[in-house]
Motif scaffolding. Structure first.
Motif, PDB file in Angstrom:
ATOM      1  N   MET A   1    -104.165  71.006  26.019  1.00  0.00           N
ATOM      2  CA  MET A   1    -105.045  70.962  27.247  1.00  0.00           C
ATOM      3  C   MET A   1    -104.049  72.033  28.157  1.00  0.00           C
ATOM      4  O   MET A   1    -102.824  72.131  28.107  1.00  0.00           O
ATOM      5  CB  MET A   1    -104.714  69.665  27.909  1.00  0.00           C
ATOM      6  CG  MET A   1    -105.243  68.455  27.179  1.00  0.00           C
ATOM      7  SD  MET A   1    -107.248  68.564  27.069  1.00  0.00           S
ATOM      8  CE  MET A   1    -107.876  67.741  28.433  1.00  0.00           C
ATOM      9  N   ASN A   2    -104.947  72.672  28.991  1.00  0.00           N
ATOM     10  CA  ASN A   2    -104.423  73.741  29.880  1.00  0.00           C
ATOM     11  C   ASN A   2    -104.581  73.471  31.464  1.00  0.00           C
ATOM     12  O   ASN A   2    -105.654  73.246  31.679  1.00  0.00           O
ATOM     13  CB  ASN A   2    -104.741  75.165  29.423  1.00  0.00           C
ATOM     14  CG  ASN A   2    -104.436  75.443  27.935  1.00  0.00           C
ATOM     15  OD1 ASN A   2    -103.415  75.282  27.642  1.00  0.00           O
ATOM     16  ND2 ASN A   2    -105.514  75.817  27.339  1.00  0.00           N
ATOM     17  N   TYR A   3    -103.499  73.499  32.274  1.00  0.00           N
ATOM     18  CA  TYR A   3    -103.719  73.247  33.737  1.00  0.00           C
ATOM     19  C   TYR A   3    -103.095  73.894  34.492  1.00  0.00           C
ATOM     20  O   TYR A   3    -102.059  74.728  34.087  1.00  0.00           O
ATOM     21  CB  TYR A   3    -103.101  71.766  34.030  1.00  0.00           C
ATOM     22  CG  TYR A   3    -103.417  70.604  32.837  1.00  0.00           C
ATOM     23  CD1 TYR A   3    -104.784  70.030  32.862  1.00  0.00           C
ATOM     24  CD2 TYR A   3    -102.635  70.088  31.909  1.00  0.00           C
ATOM     25  CE1 TYR A   3    -105.215  69.028  32.043  1.00  0.00           C
ATOM     26  CE2 TYR A   3    -103.134  69.133  31.025  1.00  0.00           C
ATOM     27  CZ  TYR A   3    -104.085  68.769  31.169  1.00  0.00           C
ATOM     28  OH  TYR A   3    -104.778  67.741  30.174  1.00  0.00           O
ATOM     29  N   ILE A   4    -103.541  74.224  35.655  1.00  0.00           N
ATOM     30  CA  ILE A   4    -102.901  74.591  36.617  1.00  0.00           C
ATOM     31  C   ILE A   4    -102.385  73.625  37.676  1.00  0.00           C
ATOM     32  O   ILE A   4    -103.325  72.805  38.162  1.00  0.00           O
ATOM     33  CB  ILE A   4    -103.837  75.845  37.451  1.00  0.00           C
ATOM     34  CG1 ILE A   4    -103.979  76.852  36.559  1.00  0.00           C
ATOM     35  CG2 ILE A   4    -103.148  76.332  38.877  1.00  0.00           C
ATOM     36  CD1 ILE A   4    -104.942  77.892  37.089  1.00  0.00           C
ATOM     37  N   LEU A   5    -101.253  73.874  38.521  1.00  0.00           N
ATOM     38  CA  LEU A   5    -100.579  72.816  39.467  1.00  0.00           C
ATOM     39  C   LEU A   5    -100.640  73.640  40.664  1.00  0.00           C
ATOM     40  O   LEU A   5     -99.763  74.650  40.818  1.00  0.00           O
ATOM     41  CB  LEU A   5     -99.665  72.144  39.011  1.00  0.00           C
ATOM     42  CG  LEU A   5     -98.961  71.242  40.046  1.00  0.00           C
ATOM     43  CD1 LEU A   5     -99.682  69.901  40.059  1.00  0.00           C
ATOM     44  CD2 LEU A   5     -97.495  70.591  39.359  1.00  0.00           C
ATOM     45  N   PHE A   6    -101.218  73.206  41.698  1.00  0.00           N
ATOM     46  CA  PHE A   6    -100.795  74.017  43.039  1.00  0.00           C
ATOM     47  C   PHE A   6    -100.892  73.170  44.328  1.00  0.00           C
ATOM     48  O   PHE A   6    -101.654  72.176  44.349  1.00  0.00           O
ATOM     49  CB  PHE A   6    -101.465  75.482  43.373  1.00  0.00           C
ATOM     50  CG  PHE A   6    -102.720  75.359  43.630  1.00  0.00           C
ATOM     51  CD1 PHE A   6    -103.095  75.835  44.888  1.00  0.00           C
ATOM     52  CD2 PHE A   6    -103.932  75.487  42.800  1.00  0.00           C
ATOM     53  CE1 PHE A   6    -104.276  75.908  45.463  1.00  0.00           C
ATOM     54  CE2 PHE A   6    -105.154  75.469  43.379  1.00  0.00           C
ATOM     55  CZ  PHE A   6    -105.445  75.770  44.377  1.00  0.00           C
ATOM     56  N   GLY A   7    -100.155  73.660  45.174  1.00  0.00           N
ATOM     57  CA  GLY A   7    -100.094  72.760  46.458  1.00  0.00           C
ATOM     58  C   GLY A   7     -99.032  73.476  47.282  1.00  0.00           C
ATOM     59  O   GLY A   7     -98.164  74.074  46.885  1.00  0.00           O
ATOM     60  N   PRO A   8     -99.118  73.083  48.651  1.00  0.00           N
ATOM     61  CA  PRO A   8     -98.279  73.615  49.389  1.00  0.00           C
ATOM     62  C   PRO A   8     -96.609  73.206  49.342  1.00  0.00           C
ATOM     63  O   PRO A   8     -96.488  72.156  48.634  1.00  0.00           O
ATOM     64  CB  PRO A   8     -98.484  72.963  50.913  1.00  0.00           C
ATOM     65  CG  PRO A   8     -99.459  72.044  50.635  1.00  0.00           C
ATOM     66  CD  PRO A   8     -99.932  72.088  49.341  1.00  0.00           C
ATOM     67  N   PRO A   9     -95.885  74.004  50.199  1.00  0.00           N
ATOM     68  CA  PRO A   9     -94.378  73.546  50.148  1.00  0.00           C
ATOM     69  C   PRO A   9     -94.307  72.053  50.317  1.00  0.00           C
ATOM     70  O   PRO A   9     -95.088  71.830  51.387  1.00  0.00           O
ATOM     71  CB  PRO A   9     -93.603  74.503  50.836  1.00  0.00           C
ATOM     72  CG  PRO A   9     -94.647  75.720  51.236  1.00  0.00           C
ATOM     73  CD  PRO A   9     -95.962  75.206  50.757  1.00  0.00           C
ATOM     74  N   GLY A  10     -93.424  71.387  49.835  1.00  0.00           N
ATOM     75  CA  GLY A  10     -93.242  69.949  50.278  1.00  0.00           C
ATOM     76  C   GLY A  10     -94.368  68.937  49.793  1.00  0.00           C
ATOM     77  O   GLY A  10     -94.165  67.583  49.992  1.00  0.00           O
ATOM     78  N   ALA A  11     -95.336  69.474  48.928  1.00  0.00           N
ATOM     79  CA  ALA A  11     -96.287  68.315  48.219  1.00  0.00           C
ATOM     80  C   ALA A  11     -95.820  67.818  47.111  1.00  0.00           C
ATOM     81  O   ALA A  11     -96.433  66.805  46.798  1.00  0.00           O
ATOM     82  CB  ALA A  11     -97.478  69.180  47.940  1.00  0.00           C
ATOM     83  N   GLY A  12     -94.677  68.068  46.571  1.00  0.00           N
ATOM     84  CA  GLY A  12     -94.187  67.236  45.606  1.00  0.00           C
ATOM     85  C   GLY A  12     -94.323  67.742  44.258  1.00  0.00           C
ATOM     86  O   GLY A  12     -94.486  67.138  42.991  1.00  0.00           O
ATOM     87  N   LYS A  13     -94.871  69.194  44.162  1.00  0.00           N
ATOM     88  CA  LYS A  13     -95.223  69.637  42.782  1.00  0.00           C
ATOM     89  C   LYS A  13     -94.233  69.768  41.680  1.00  0.00           C
ATOM     90  O   LYS A  13     -94.607  69.553  40.677  1.00  0.00           O
ATOM     91  CB  LYS A  13     -95.638  71.330  43.128  1.00  0.00           C
ATOM     92  CG  LYS A  13     -97.012  71.483  43.523  1.00  0.00           C
ATOM     93  CD  LYS A  13     -97.151  73.070  43.551  1.00  0.00           C
ATOM     94  CE  LYS A  13     -95.997  73.684  43.850  1.00  0.00           C
ATOM     95  NZ  LYS A  13     -95.984  75.108  43.528  1.00  0.00           N
ATOM     96  N   GLY A  14     -92.859  69.865  42.076  1.00  0.00           N
ATOM     97  CA  GLY A  14     -91.746  69.887  41.199  1.00  0.00           C
ATOM     98  C   GLY A  14     -91.836  68.539  40.452  1.00  0.00           C
ATOM     99  O   GLY A  14     -91.771  68.340  39.115  1.00  0.00           O
ATOM    100  N   THR A  15     -91.815  67.445  41.343  1.00  0.00           N
ATOM    101  CA  THR A  15     -91.670  65.951  40.599  1.00  0.00           C
ATOM    102  C   THR A  15     -93.070  65.803  39.690  1.00  0.00           C
ATOM    103  O   THR A  15     -92.661  65.274  38.564  1.00  0.00           O
ATOM    104  CB  THR A  15     -91.703  65.119  41.853  1.00  0.00           C
ATOM    105  OG1 THR A  15     -90.847  65.423  42.857  1.00  0.00           O
ATOM    106  CG2 THR A  15     -91.773  63.757  41.308  1.00  0.00           C
ATOM    107  N   GLN A  16     -94.104  66.333  40.220  1.00  0.00           N
ATOM    108  CA  GLN A  16     -95.215  65.938  39.462  1.00  0.00           C
ATOM    109  C   GLN A  16     -95.235  66.798  38.030  1.00  0.00           C
ATOM    110  O   GLN A  16     -95.617  66.226  37.002  1.00  0.00           O
ATOM    111  CB  GLN A  16     -96.595  66.253  40.147  1.00  0.00           C
ATOM    112  CG  GLN A  16     -96.690  65.332  41.535  1.00  0.00           C
ATOM    113  CD  GLN A  16     -96.764  63.893  40.935  1.00  0.00           C
ATOM    114  OE1 GLN A  16     -97.260  63.515  39.864  1.00  0.00           O
ATOM    115  NE2 GLN A  16     -96.198  62.850  41.936  1.00  0.00           N
ATOM    116  N   ALA A  17     -94.948  68.093  38.286  1.00  0.00           N
ATOM    117  CA  ALA A  17     -94.669  69.106  37.021  1.00  0.00           C
ATOM    118  C   ALA A  17     -93.966  68.393  36.018  1.00  0.00           C
ATOM    119  O   ALA A  17     -94.261  68.327  34.929  1.00  0.00           O
ATOM    120  CB  ALA A  17     -94.322  70.415  37.528  1.00  0.00           C
ATOM    121  N   LYS A  18     -92.808  67.986  36.395  1.00  0.00           N
ATOM    122  CA  LYS A  18     -91.695  67.179  35.459  1.00  0.00           C
ATOM    123  C   LYS A  18     -92.552  66.113  34.777  1.00  0.00           C
ATOM    124  O   LYS A  18     -92.396  65.943  33.813  1.00  0.00           O
ATOM    125  CB  LYS A  18     -90.831  66.749  36.262  1.00  0.00           C
ATOM    126  CG  LYS A  18     -89.354  66.926  35.548  1.00  0.00           C
ATOM    127  CD  LYS A  18     -88.088  66.812  36.296  1.00  0.00           C
ATOM    128  CE  LYS A  18     -87.201  65.888  35.599  1.00  0.00           C
ATOM    129  NZ  LYS A  18     -86.311  65.000  36.403  1.00  0.00           N
TER     130      LYS A  18
END
Ligand SMILES: [Zn+2]
Length: 211
Positions: A1-18
Motif C-alpha cells: 500500500m502506498n500513501y501520502i501524508l500531508f498537513g500543516p506544521p503542528g498537525a501531528g504528522k510526525g507522530t502519525q507517520a511513526k
C-alpha cells in the motif's frame, strides 16, 4: 500500500507517520530525512540548505525518484513532506506511472491555524535537551527546566511570527494540492485537532477499507 501524508506544521504528522510505519510495515519516505542525508554528500543541496533557501522542485523530484527505485519500497511507502507543490504532485504522478506504482490514499490532516500556533508557539526547550510546552507539558517552575534549572527558551522556528509565515506558505502551496488529490479521488480528510489516538484510528479505518 502506498500513501501520502500531508498537513500543516503542528498537525501531528510526525507522530502519525511513526504509527503508520510501525503498524503497516511501509517505508517512511520523508523528504526532510532525505535532505539531511543528501546534505552530507551533495554539495549543491548542502549549499542551498546552509543558505536557508528552498530546494528547487526538480532537485526534490530527482531525489524522490531515485529513492522510489530502491527495492525496499516494493512493500509500500508513506511519503511525508512530498509532494509540497502542484508541480511536484504532477511529477510524482508521472514517475509512479512509469514505475507502475499506484497510490492508495492521501491523508490530509488539518487543524485550524490558531490550534497550530498554540501547539508550536507553546513549545519551550532547554539546552540540556529537555522539552516542555506552556499548555500541555508545563515545567514545575515557569520558565525553568525541571531537570537542570536552566532558563527555558523558545526556538526561532517556534515563534508565533515564524509559525504564521510557515502557515501562509503552506496554505498557498498546498491548497491546489488538496483539490488535485480530491479530483483524483484519493484524499482522506482527517481532523487533526482530535486526540492523536483518534487521528490514528481514522487513518487505520481508511487503510482497512482500502485493503
Ligand atoms: Zn535542562
Amino acid at each position: 500500500m502506498n500513501y501520502i501524508l500531508f498537513g500543516p506544521p503542528g498537525a501531528g504528522k510526525g507522530t502519525q507517520a511513526k504509527k503508520i510505519v510501525e503498524k503497516y510495515n511501509v517505508v517512511h519516505l520523508s523528504t526532510g530525512d532525505m535532505f539531511r542525508e543528501a546534505k552530507k554528500s551533495d554539495e549543491k543541496i548542502s549549499a542551498l540548505m546552509a543558505a536557508g533557501k528552498l530546494i528547487p522542485d526538480e532537485t526534490v523530484v530527482e531525489m524522490v525518484q531515485k529513492r522510489l527505485k530502491k527495492d525496499d519500497v516494493k512493500n509500500g511507502f508513506l511519503l511525508d513532506g512530498f509532494p509540497r507543490t502542484l508541480n511536484q504532485a504532477k511529477a510524482l504522478d508521472e514517475m509512479l506511472k512509469k514505475e507502475n506504482i499506484k497510490l492508495d490514499a492521501v491523508f490530509f490532516i488539518s487543524i485550524p491555524h490558531e490550534e497550530a500556533i498554540k501547539r508550536i508557539a507553546g513549545r519551550r526547550v532547554c539546552g540540556c535537551g529537555a522539552s516542555y510546552h506552556i499548555h500541555f507539558l508545563k515545567s514545575k517552575i515557569e520558565g525553568k527546566c525541571d531537570l537542570c534549572g536552566s532558563d527555558l527558551i523558545q526556538r526561532v522556528d517556534d515563534k508565533e511570527e515564524t509559525v504564521m509565515e510557515r502557515l501562509t506558505v503552506y496554505d498557498n502551496q498546498t491548497k491546489p494540492l488538496i483539490d488535485y488529490y480530491k479530483t483524483a479521488g484519493l484524499i482522506v480528510n482527517i481532523d487533526g485537532a482530535q486526540d492523536e489516538k483518534n487521528v490514528f484510528e481514522q487513518i487505520a479505518a481508511t487503510i482497512k477499507n482500502k485493503k
